[in-house]
Write a protein that holds these residues in place. Structure first.
Motif, PDB file in Angstrom:
ATOM      1  N   ASP A  67       0.849  -1.189   0.000  1.00 55.71           N
ATOM      2  CA  ASP A  67       0.000   0.000   0.000  1.00 55.71           C
ATOM      3  C   ASP A  67       0.881   1.233   0.000  1.00 55.71           C
ATOM      4  OD1 ASP A  67      -3.044  -0.612   0.467  1.00 55.71           O
ATOM      5  OD2 ASP A  67      -1.963  -2.015   1.756  1.00 55.71           O
ATOM      6  N   VAL A  68       0.593   2.174  -0.896  1.00 60.26           N
ATOM      7  CA  VAL A  68       1.307   3.448  -0.938  1.00 60.26           C
ATOM      8  C   VAL A  68       0.275   4.572  -1.020  1.00 60.26           C
ATOM      9  CG1 VAL A  68       2.986   4.883  -2.143  1.00 60.26           C
ATOM     10  CG2 VAL A  68       3.278   2.400  -2.102  1.00 60.26           C
ATOM     11  N   LYS A  69       0.420   5.586  -0.143  1.00 62.49           N
ATOM     12  CA  LYS A  69      -0.538   6.684  -0.098  1.00 62.49           C
ATOM     13  C   LYS A  69       0.210   8.008  -0.087  1.00 62.49           C
ATOM     14  CE  LYS A  69      -4.297   8.551   2.766  1.00 62.49           C
ATOM     15  NZ  LYS A  69      -5.094   8.342   4.002  1.00 62.49           N
ATOM     16  N   VAL A  70      -0.209   8.931  -0.949  1.00 60.56           N
ATOM     17  CA  VAL A  70       0.384  10.261  -1.048  1.00 60.56           C
ATOM     18  C   VAL A  70      -0.713  11.286  -0.803  1.00 60.56           C
ATOM     19  CG1 VAL A  70       1.662  11.876  -2.494  1.00 60.56           C
ATOM     20  CG2 VAL A  70       2.042   9.411  -2.751  1.00 60.56           C
ATOM     21  N   ASP A  71      -0.458  12.264   0.113  1.00 64.33           N
ATOM     22  CA  ASP A  71      -1.470  13.276   0.406  1.00 64.33           C
ATOM     23  C   ASP A  71      -0.972  14.655   0.026  1.00 64.33           C
ATOM     24  OD1 ASP A  71       0.193  14.205   2.467  1.00 64.33           O
ATOM     25  OD2 ASP A  71      -0.795  12.960   3.979  1.00 64.33           O
ATOM     26  N   SER A  74       2.361  16.334   1.142  1.00 65.52           N
ATOM     27  CA  SER A  74       3.585  15.703   0.631  1.00 65.52           C
ATOM     28  C   SER A  74       4.063  14.559   1.514  1.00 65.52           C
ATOM     29  CB  SER A  74       4.706  16.748   0.474  1.00 65.52           C
ATOM     30  OG  SER A  74       4.319  17.759  -0.434  1.00 65.52           O
ATOM     31  N   ASN A  75       3.154  13.957   2.256  1.00 69.03           N
ATOM     32  CA  ASN A  75       3.496  12.777   3.037  1.00 69.03           C
ATOM     33  C   ASN A  75       3.292  11.532   2.184  1.00 69.03           C
ATOM     34  OD1 ASN A  75       4.052  14.135   5.539  1.00 69.03           O
ATOM     35  ND2 ASN A  75       1.834  14.410   5.786  1.00 69.03           N
ATOM     36  N   PHE A  95       6.070   2.713   7.069  1.00 63.98           N
ATOM     37  CA  PHE A  95       6.909   3.890   7.238  1.00 63.98           C
ATOM     38  C   PHE A  95       6.280   5.070   6.512  1.00 63.98           C
ATOM     39  CE2 PHE A  95       8.417   1.625   3.524  1.00 63.98           C
ATOM     40  CZ  PHE A  95       8.627   2.616   2.580  1.00 63.98           C
ATOM     41  N   LYS A  96       6.662   6.267   6.942  1.00 67.23           N
ATOM     42  CA  LYS A  96       6.075   7.495   6.423  1.00 67.23           C
ATOM     43  C   LYS A  96       7.187   8.475   6.100  1.00 67.23           C
ATOM     44  CE  LYS A  96       2.498  10.943   7.553  1.00 67.23           C
ATOM     45  NZ  LYS A  96       1.505  11.351   8.574  1.00 67.23           N
ATOM     46  N   LEU A  97       7.203   8.974   4.871  1.00 67.85           N
ATOM     47  CA  LEU A  97       8.183   9.963   4.450  1.00 67.85           C
ATOM     48  C   LEU A  97       7.531  11.347   4.392  1.00 67.85           C
ATOM     49  CD1 LEU A  97       9.842   7.949   1.520  1.00 67.85           C
ATOM     50  CD2 LEU A  97      10.674   8.206   3.866  1.00 67.85           C
ATOM     51  N   PRO A  98       8.249  12.399   4.763  1.00 70.47           N
ATOM     52  CA  PRO A  98       9.702  12.470   4.987  1.00 70.47           C
ATOM     53  C   PRO A  98      10.159  12.169   6.417  1.00 70.47           C
ATOM     54  CG  PRO A  98       8.752  14.664   5.018  1.00 70.47           C
ATOM     55  CD  PRO A  98       7.622  13.729   4.721  1.00 70.47           C
ATOM     56  N   ASP A  99       9.308  11.648   7.287  1.00 65.25           N
ATOM     57  CA  ASP A  99       9.705  11.289   8.645  1.00 65.25           C
ATOM     58  C   ASP A  99      10.416   9.940   8.616  1.00 65.25           C
ATOM     59  OD1 ASP A  99      10.064  10.874  11.296  1.00 65.25           O
ATOM     60  OD2 ASP A  99       7.940  10.819  11.836  1.00 65.25           O
ATOM     61  N   TYR A 100      11.739   9.968   8.613  1.00 65.22           N
ATOM     62  CA  TYR A 100      12.517   8.740   8.456  1.00 65.22           C
ATOM     63  C   TYR A 100      12.524   7.891   9.728  1.00 65.22           C
ATOM     64  CZ  TYR A 100      14.182  10.989   4.192  1.00 65.22           C
ATOM     65  OH  TYR A 100      14.234  11.590   2.969  1.00 65.22           O
ATOM     66  N   ASN A 101      12.059   8.447  10.848  1.00 61.73           N
ATOM     67  CA  ASN A 101      12.012   7.693  12.100  1.00 61.73           C
ATOM     68  C   ASN A 101      10.638   7.092  12.364  1.00 61.73           C
ATOM     69  OD1 ASN A 101      14.729   8.217  12.886  1.00 61.73           O
ATOM     70  ND2 ASN A 101      14.119  10.291  13.506  1.00 61.73           N
ATOM     71  N   SER A 102       9.785   7.065  11.357  1.00 65.68           N
ATOM     72  CA  SER A 102       8.408   6.610  11.551  1.00 65.68           C
ATOM     73  C   SER A 102       8.216   5.127  11.254  1.00 65.68           C
ATOM     74  CB  SER A 102       7.459   7.416  10.664  1.00 65.68           C
ATOM     75  OG  SER A 102       7.753   7.191   9.287  1.00 65.68           O
ATOM     76  N   ALA A 117       0.305 -10.276  19.192  1.00 68.23           N
ATOM     77  CA  ALA A 117       0.668  -9.188  18.289  1.00 68.23           C
ATOM     78  C   ALA A 117       1.720  -8.319  18.950  1.00 68.23           C
ATOM     79  CB  ALA A 117      -0.559  -8.346  17.916  1.00 68.23           C
ATOM     80  N   SER A 118       2.663  -7.845  18.154  1.00 66.97           N
ATOM     81  CA  SER A 118       3.707  -6.976  18.672  1.00 66.97           C
ATOM     82  C   SER A 118       4.098  -5.977  17.599  1.00 66.97           C
ATOM     83  CB  SER A 118       4.938  -7.793  19.096  1.00 66.97           C
ATOM     84  OG  SER A 118       5.949  -6.954  19.611  1.00 66.97           O
ATOM     85  N   SER A 119       4.426  -4.763  18.018  1.00 64.02           N
ATOM     86  CA  SER A 119       4.909  -3.742  17.103  1.00 64.02           C
ATOM     87  C   SER A 119       6.097  -3.028  17.734  1.00 64.02           C
ATOM     88  CB  SER A 119       3.809  -2.735  16.756  1.00 64.02           C
ATOM     89  OG  SER A 119       3.425  -1.991  17.892  1.00 64.02           O
ATOM     90  N   VAL A 120       7.096  -2.757  16.909  1.00 65.04           N
ATOM     91  CA  VAL A 120       8.324  -2.116  17.372  1.00 65.04           C
ATOM     92  C   VAL A 120       8.655  -0.971  16.435  1.00 65.04           C
ATOM     93  CG1 VAL A 120      10.757  -2.442  17.925  1.00 65.04           C
ATOM     94  CG2 VAL A 120       9.154  -4.332  18.239  1.00 65.04           C
ATOM     95  N   ALA A 121       8.888   0.216  17.009  1.00 65.48           N
ATOM     96  CA  ALA A 121       9.309   1.359  16.204  1.00 65.48           C
ATOM     97  C   ALA A 121      10.756   1.163  15.779  1.00 65.48           C
ATOM     98  CB  ALA A 121       9.159   2.650  17.007  1.00 65.48           C
ATOM     99  N   MET A 122      11.037   1.451  14.512  1.00 67.53           N
ATOM    100  CA  MET A 122      12.369   1.218  13.967  1.00 67.53           C
ATOM    101  C   MET A 122      13.263   2.436  14.217  1.00 67.53           C
ATOM    102  SD  MET A 122      11.801  -1.790  12.977  1.00 67.53           S
ATOM    103  CE  MET A 122      13.303  -2.192  12.092  1.00 67.53           C
ATOM    104  N   LYS A 123      13.676   2.585  15.481  1.00 67.77           N
ATOM    105  CA  LYS A 123      14.621   3.633  15.851  1.00 67.77           C
ATOM    106  C   LYS A 123      15.479   3.147  17.008  1.00 67.77           C
ATOM    107  CE  LYS A 123      11.082   6.068  18.573  1.00 67.77           C
ATOM    108  NZ  LYS A 123      10.385   7.359  18.752  1.00 67.77           N
ATOM    109  N   ARG A 124      16.436   3.955  17.437  1.00 72.97           N
ATOM    110  CA  ARG A 124      17.435   3.497  18.388  1.00 72.97           C
ATOM    111  C   ARG A 124      16.821   3.078  19.714  1.00 72.97           C
ATOM    112  NH1 ARG A 124      22.812   6.937  19.041  1.00 72.97           N
ATOM    113  NH2 ARG A 124      22.983   6.067  16.917  1.00 72.97           N
TER     114      ARG A 124
END
Length: 276
Positions: A67-71, A74-75, A95-102, A117-124
């Motif tokens: 799935d790809v969504k553009v609004d 410019s997200n 993930f959401k651009l331009p927020d590279y930490n999303s 179910a488990s979810s983990v944010a992809m950041k440090r």
């Protein structure tokens, strides 16, 4: 998916009758599909005096759903859902651009008597969310928690109990770290579940605030559904969803305050054109 379902499914049917489809916005969405399986959807929404537009695509590739969504801001929001060969495992990367930490990685596992179910944010130092449900014979117990690895603090912990039968759906959820309790009862009046009534009560202990809502839904025919709801604040809402054509769905909803009739009622209209 088999089994008792996810924690988010506890009380979901009752919540959908009371909230799903109700809106004070004006929305138009048009979907088309190609022979290769690509679905393109364009949506325009008027909320107050503001307009928003977005375009999304959905594509099935082997075991992956993309799935790809553009609004208009410019997200670019992208999700890739992967279904394992075993039908009880699902993984998704969002993930959401331009927020590279999303970026977020989600994994779900379904069993005849359990769902995880488990979810983990992809950041440090990510926030990790985890939920589990266990159940059999229509009785489900579940819990969820969130943990901030940076501060070592639990961001949330909730628990719920659900009872499901062909003619009813009962749920009790303790949320907001024990500060809120919500109970709902959904009853179906016929075997096909064409007519249903629901009651929900919520109490927040920190403020002693109580909210009570009742509602109902009736499927007049395969293309027409009517709904209504009322809460203890006097807000009365009604909804009509009608398939003008098999691929054109119109939803008209309205809400006004019975304790303040001088206020302007709110109305919403949605038109959705879907591919055959």
């Amino acid at each position: 998916m088999k089994g008792p379902g996810l924690f988010s499914d506890i009380g979901k049917k009752a919540k959908d009758i009371l909230t799903r489809g109700y809106s004070s916005d004006q929305k138009l969405s048009i979907s088309t599909s190609s022979a290769s399986g690509v679905v393109l959807t364009s949506s325009a929404v008027k909320k107050g005096g503001l307009y928003t537009l977005d375009v999304s695509t959905q594509y099935n590739y082997k075991n992956a759903l993309i799935d790809v969504k553009v609004d208009t801001d410019s997200n670019i929001t992208t999700s890739v859902t992967y279904l394992e060969d075993a039908p009880n495992v699902r993984a998704a990367f969002l993930f959401k651009l331009p927020d590279y930490n999303s970026g977020t990685l989600e994994v779900q596992y379904f069993h005849d008597h359990a769902a995880l179910a488990s979810s983990v944010a992809m950041k440090r130092s990510p926030v990790v969310d985890f939920s589990a449900t266990f159940g059999a014979h229509g009785i489900v117990f579940g819990a969820e928690a969130g943990f901030d690895t940076a501060s070592g603090v639990l961001t949330k912990y909730n628990a719920g109990l659900g009872v499901k039968k062909p003619e009813l759906d009962v749920s009790v959820i303790v949320a907001d770290k024990g500060d809120t309790i919500r109970a709902s009862y959904l009853h179906h009046f016929d075997k096909k579940q064409n007519s249903s009534a629901v009651a929900e009560i919520t109490k927040r202990f920190s403020t002693n605030e109580k909210t009570f809502s009742v509602g109902g839904a009736y499927e007049m025919d395969p293309l027409t559904t009517v709904k209504a709801r009322l809460n203890n604040s006097g807000k009365l809402g009604a909804l009509l969803q009608h398939g003008v054509k098999p691929n054109l769905i119109m939803t008209l909803s309205g809400e006004f305050e019975t304790k303040a009739l001088d206020r302007t009622p709110k109305f919403g209209l949605s038109l959705a054109l879907k591919p055959f």
